[in-house]
Design an enzyme around this catalytic site. Structure first.
Site: not given
Ligand code: C5J
Length: 228
Positions: A25, A130, A163
């Site tokens: 991400d 995702k 994540c």
């Molecule tokens: C991720 C989030 N990528 N913190 N998403 O950690 O919402």
């Protein structure tokens, strides 16, 4: 057997399966102003510091021709893959699907949903879109790993305790040998990053290993000589 100097003890590189770099991400939604992270009241600059390290790891994997997996947290424009429990949580100034300065928040294909330019995936790299925090939830990641004979996963990206940790736990339960690269991951809350590193490798590596990027690169580069 080659190893990475890691915690709680050496991490063995695969002799048969393959090792992949997983970049979770690293998208504008989390790292730039006007995205989802910002809308939730976070200081997005906290995440910027790892970009050079992740880039170096990415370049190392590319130079070795080892597999790279990028993930993007994203939802369909009609939000059909976003459960109310996620949509209504957070109470930030913008919700998932709302119009922000980089397009609709966390929606596939919007400007904010792109991976930051420094880490743009190459055409031959795997990109997993995702809808959840974990990269195995409602994706074909497991199928791809099996098909490619990938058995070892090195994790980087954001955010450490959300994540990244969720995906590493999902991978561990599926039998993958997991290692978190400490200086290749970041959180909006530095103390959460520290705690996550400690809890993942506690109890003899209950979820996996942790190591810094220098140790990872030092262990991988001799592999390049062996391949050449
Ligand atoms: C991720 C989030 N990528 N913190 N998403 O950690 O919402």
């Amino acid at each position: 057997m080659s190893t990475i100097a890691a915690n709680p003890y050496e991490y063995e590189l695969p002799s048969e399966g393959k090792i992949a770099l997983v970049i979770i991400d690293m998208q504008r939604d989390f790292l730039e102003h006007g995205g989802f992270g910002d809308a939730l009241g976070n200081d997005v600059m906290q995440l910027q510091s790892i970009v050079p390290t992740v880039k170096k790891l990415l370049e190392t994997f590319r130079s070795l021709n080892f597999p790279v997996i990028h993930t993007i947290e994203a939802h369909a424009p009609d939000l059909s893959d976003c459960p109310p429990s996620k949509l209504n949580r957070g109470r930030g100034n913008l919700k998932i699907g709302d119009q922000g300065s980089m397009g609709r928040i966390l929606i596939v294909g919007e400007d904010g949903n792109n991976i930051i330019p420094e880490l743009t995936p190459l055409a031959n790299e795997i990109v997993i879109v995702k809808p959840g925090k974990g990269a195995f939830c409602r994706t074909n990641l497991e199928e791809i790993l099996q098909k490619e004979n990938i058995t070892h996963l090195l994790f980087t990206g954001v955010t450490t305790e959300v994540c990244v940790q969720t995906t590493m736990r999902e991978a561990n339960d599926r039998g993958y040998e997991c290692l978190l690269i400490e200086d290749g991951t970041a959180s909006y809350f530095p103390e959460f990053k520290t705690s996550t590193i400690e809890m993942l490798r506690a109890q003899g590596g209950i979820i996996g290993w942790t190591a810094n990027s220098e140790a990872v690169i030092a262990a991988l580069l001799p592999q390049a000589m062996a391949i050449a």
